[in-house]
Design an enzyme around this catalytic site. Sequence first.
Site, short mmCIF file in Angstrom:
data_model
loop_
_atom_site.label_atom_id
_atom_site.label_comp_id
_atom_site.label_asym_id
_atom_site.label_seq_id
_atom_site.Cartn_x
_atom_site.Cartn_y
_atom_site.Cartn_z
N HIS A 1 0.80 -1.49 0.13
CA HIS A 1 -0.07 0.04 0.39
C HIS A 1 0.71 1.43 -0.22
CE1 HIS A 1 -3.38 2.04 0.71
NE2 HIS A 1 -2.70 2.91 1.61
N GLU A 57 -7.63 8.11 -5.13
CA GLU A 57 -7.13 6.77 -4.00
C GLU A 57 -8.04 5.99 -4.55
OE1 GLU A 57 -3.90 7.30 -1.28
OE2 GLU A 57 -5.67 5.84 -1.42
N SER A 58 -8.21 4.79 -4.16
CA SER A 58 -9.04 3.65 -3.64
C SER A 58 -8.62 3.32 -2.57
CB SER A 58 -7.90 2.25 -4.18
OG SER A 58 -7.68 1.32 -3.32
N HIS A 59 -10.08 2.87 -2.06
CA HIS A 59 -10.74 2.21 -0.58
C HIS A 59 -11.62 1.37 -0.35
CE1 HIS A 59 -10.63 4.79 3.98
NE2 HIS A 59 -9.42 3.80 3.51
N ASP A 98 -5.30 14.78 0.74
CA ASP A 98 -3.81 14.94 -0.09
C ASP A 98 -4.03 16.27 -1.18
OD1 ASP A 98 -2.52 12.52 -0.16
OD2 ASP A 98 -4.40 11.61 -0.62
N GLY A 123 -1.75 9.13 -9.14
CA GLY A 123 -2.17 7.93 -9.08
C GLY A 123 -2.40 6.86 -7.48
#
Lengths: 743, 83, 83, 219
Positions: free
Chosen positions: A47, A91-93, A115, A535
């Site tokens: 991560h 972002e991914s969650h 961010d 990214g």
Amino acid sequence: MSPAPEDASVHRALGLSDDEYQRIHGLLDRHPNHLELAMYSVMWSEHCSYKSSKIHLKRLPTEAPWVLVGPGENAGVIDVGDDIAVAIRIESHNHPSAIEPYQGAATGVGGILRDIFTMGARPIAVMDPLRFGPLDDPRSRWIAEGVVSGVSGYGNSVGVPTVGGEIVFDETYKGNPLVNVLAMGVLPSERLVLGQASGIGNLAVLLGASTGRDGIGGVSVLASAGFGESSEDADKRPSVQVGDPFEEKRLLEACLELLDEGLVTGIQDLGGAGITCATSETASRGGAGMDVDVTAIHAREENMEPVELMTSESQERMLAIVEPKDLTRVIEISSRWEIEASVIGRVTDNGQLRVLNGFDGEVLASLPASTLHDDAPEYDRPLAPPRDLTERRSKDASQGSADCVNDLLSLLRDPAWVYSQYDHQLFLNTVVGPGNDGTLLRLRHPRTGEETGRGIALSTDGNHRWCHVDPRQGTAMIVAEAVMNIACVGAYPLAVVNCLNFGNPEHPEVMWQLSEAVDGMTEACIAFNAPVVGGNVSLYNETNAVDIAPTPVVGVIGMHPSLSVPPPVIGLPTDASLLVLGQVPEADVSMAGTQWAWEIGGCKDGTLPTFDLAQAVRTAAFIADAVQRQRLVAVHDVGEGGLAVAAAEMAIDSGVGAQINYHNDHISMFNESGGRVLAVVQDELLDAFMTDASEHEVPVREIGRTGGSSLTFGAEITVPLNDLENACRNELPEALGRGTISA
Amino acid sequence: MRFEVKVEVSPREGIANPEGSTIERALPALGFVTAGNVRVGKVIHLQVDADSAADAKSLVEDMCNRFLSNPVIEDALVEVREG
Amino acid sequence: MRFEVKVEVSPREGIANPEGSTIERALPALGFVTAGNVRVGKVIHLQVDADSAADAKSLVEDMCNRFLSNPVIEDALVEVREG
Amino acid sequence: MSCRVGVVRFPGTNCEFDTVDAIHSLGGEAEVLWHGDSSLKNVDAVVIPGGFAHGDYLRCGAIAKFSPIMESINSFAKEGGPVLGICNGFQVLTEAELLPGALQKNAGMKFLCSMQRIDFVSTSNVLGRHAKAGDRLRIPINHFEGNYVCSPEVLNQLEEENRVVFRYVDNPNGSIADIAGICNAEGNVVGMMPHPERATSPLLGSTDGTTLIQSLLIA
Ligand SMILES: Nc1ncnc2c1ncn2[C@@H]1O[C@H](COP(=O)(O)OP(=O)(O)O)[C@@H](O)[C@H]1O
Ligand SMILES: [Mg+2]
């Protein structure tokens, strides 16, 4: 310092391999203690370190004269003129949202916003590309509902409009939803700050929420393990984090005020790996070291261990680097916003990150700050195309029984159920909001609010079906689709951000997919002259060892250079010619990767239709220009579900039908050949428009006339508008709850 | 038989409770200086038909696990009274 | 002395309770056909310092009237335990 | 008609600058008022804008009503000063008992952001100077707790005293009697759920909010 661990089970439990342990040993020239080991383990997790993907990401194009900050910082920043810069990031969650959908999504929004304001920008837009398991699966519905409520609950309350996104349901995401979140912010160019600590003796001030046991080990456990629906879930539960949008809102306002007054020399959000990451990253970027006093960290719970304090992922915290003379003012502003502020660190000149029990107390850990980042391992993992690739590509995806009317109805879905739960108008910038192609926002000066007469456009797109069939061309096609979306609101592309959602990187096929996707993105970004400025990579998206279909998601940001009137609508006017612009599909165009083939025909393989990237570039530029010059009455790009779905959406939007020629079978109606747009031009301007198009080498075909109360294809296929409208509007409310009083 | 059931859903120990903390911060300004440690949860009252109190309880516990609460972050406490 | 206080804030009789109705509407689809009459409220746990349980109770009742509940739509019930 | 409008900012408020922008674009002056101050800085009118004061925790407006500025607004209103509460501001005004009733969660239990049609029912209040009863406006809503409730007696009184200012054409949230906005007996305090500041520019899809804000600017 406490004695070194003897036992390999410790580093393994922390997710570090034996080789990685040896590497740490080499860097320190001694055995690390437990705290040090934990710090390396969080920082070297997939991560935080991108250890499996870095080697591929390097191939992406990242430069252009307008790029102020490229990948690697908290957010990419581009110059948009008039002394305005725009910060953007995605972002991914995914994994947190699989176990606690509401909080997973909420903290995803919170994280991406930090961010953005870390860069000195005020966040003004969020987008949420979402992917869930099928609507007939109750758990997937529960997740979808919860995620949308979470984005709504957090985003609305923190006061940033959610202006677009995607919503996709597919078997491949059952058990592993994809929750990606993009945020965009604006700042006066001169205020750009970077997350770095410099100036020996400067103070590191921790701002915001107190530190609890949230997400302890979350980085290495939550972010890098797949979930089966097993009892293991239970063990992972306590690390779920709870978002507090009100804390974030105050934190945001306080930080922007600190930046406005020039009180910080560097600032960094706390995300994965918490204080360890923020302190070491700021220190190593600034070429400095830092002493961190764990006893100074304001904790939410009693008896927290140093290792917990150093790796906690409690939300809504920021680290500001402040000159000692400014500390009083910093605390004043913080307390006005009811924000806690504690001096937890001092910038030193020795390059070491030291964790101390009191600034003059025992040294609990000491390691070269830069080793946590720069020395993270990088893997060139084995990659290989699927063994049966040739066989897969030889399949004919057009087979299966087609019932064009019902197929069309089943392919329609109105996402309004989602975006009506989001404040998408705050800040009075939203000229074209969700529910159209690209989103278009007024660009105003972040300090004065003055209009620039220009607009910023955004679109997020992904397509796992195309990318499953061919990750390389599929990815190029999604970049083109995103660009086409913003072209439809009059914008040309400036930059791209991307979120690479893939399966288990230890599977060679997954690494091949990722590598191919990067190459496809590279080709398309070069063609569109839109560099990648940021990214995120999310790996280990799998359920019971089955990887998700490769799902790169791109966000494109673009510029509308002269925004004085709203761009054309999607809806059809009556009695006009309907045109299709762009690449002309071959007569026997492939159905591979189409929504029709996956959901109706039942074939997921084949070879994608040929895609002419250069043609897509010309078409997008031509459309953007036509929109800016107000030459189009209506416009809509052709994407999932092909021309028939695009035409249906236009008809539904205005309640005006159309008679379409030539397209009278499932292949011509539902093929997803790329780079096409439907448009309507006023009759009297049509000839000039056609001439102009041909001069720009953009094929235009007249395919029908608008009007009437149904949509017809050829002589045989007729669908009443009412049926289209019901099929489109009712699907989500019926599956997920109405949300209106008529329920 | 008809039973009155009360379900108390509270944030689990160690899980942040922003609503409680916010109320707590506001208390002194309102003149309540002696109060603290505020945690906010939900309470759900409902009626169920079941053969016995035990049945009613297990039915509602099932509801809790499935949708009234998320065990990941919340504890649910079920109380049954004859109604 | 320190007291644990629990405040239950429930929607008043006769006032619509959208949260409860929504759960109620969802129940049959989830297979719970025997449950009904769902009302959702809030439960607030806090600690107060006071000389006696009675003092603690009246302090918190004062908080309820001024702040913790809105009498237009809610009723509040205060319970005190020694903490 | 230069009038100075104070726009209140609580921690968690988020529509304050939009409201200021809308006032500026219509030729008014605006001043942001911090919730922790008690001075209204001699403004001619007060707007409590939308957002999530204090995170909307506990109940919308429940904590905000204790801010020092609210006492001043209370006196200002009692002296007849024009006060407009938009969305969260409406919720604050009911909590502060400057307006009767309460705003509950939407009947559909979802946040709703969408364009709505509303009818101007009563124009005898500070928003109605440029309007006539029956005017139909398109103004967006953006709320989770917009479902107006009150006792039957209060409702009766509101109707009899002509204090229902706006009604929804298609009730989106379950509000009693389709109420989208009300005023006090004197007509100087108005609360409404729709956001007029979001309907002040052709680029944003509607300009129907301008008459309301302009009306306030004459005060
Ligand atoms: N999760 C979501 N959140 C916000 N807006 C969404 C969401 N899903 C879809 N939308 C909006 O609905 C519209 C149509 O979406 P989509 O069908 O994905 O568009 P396209 O195929 O043109 O990319 C877009 O404006 C998009 O921003
Ligand atoms: Mg589109």
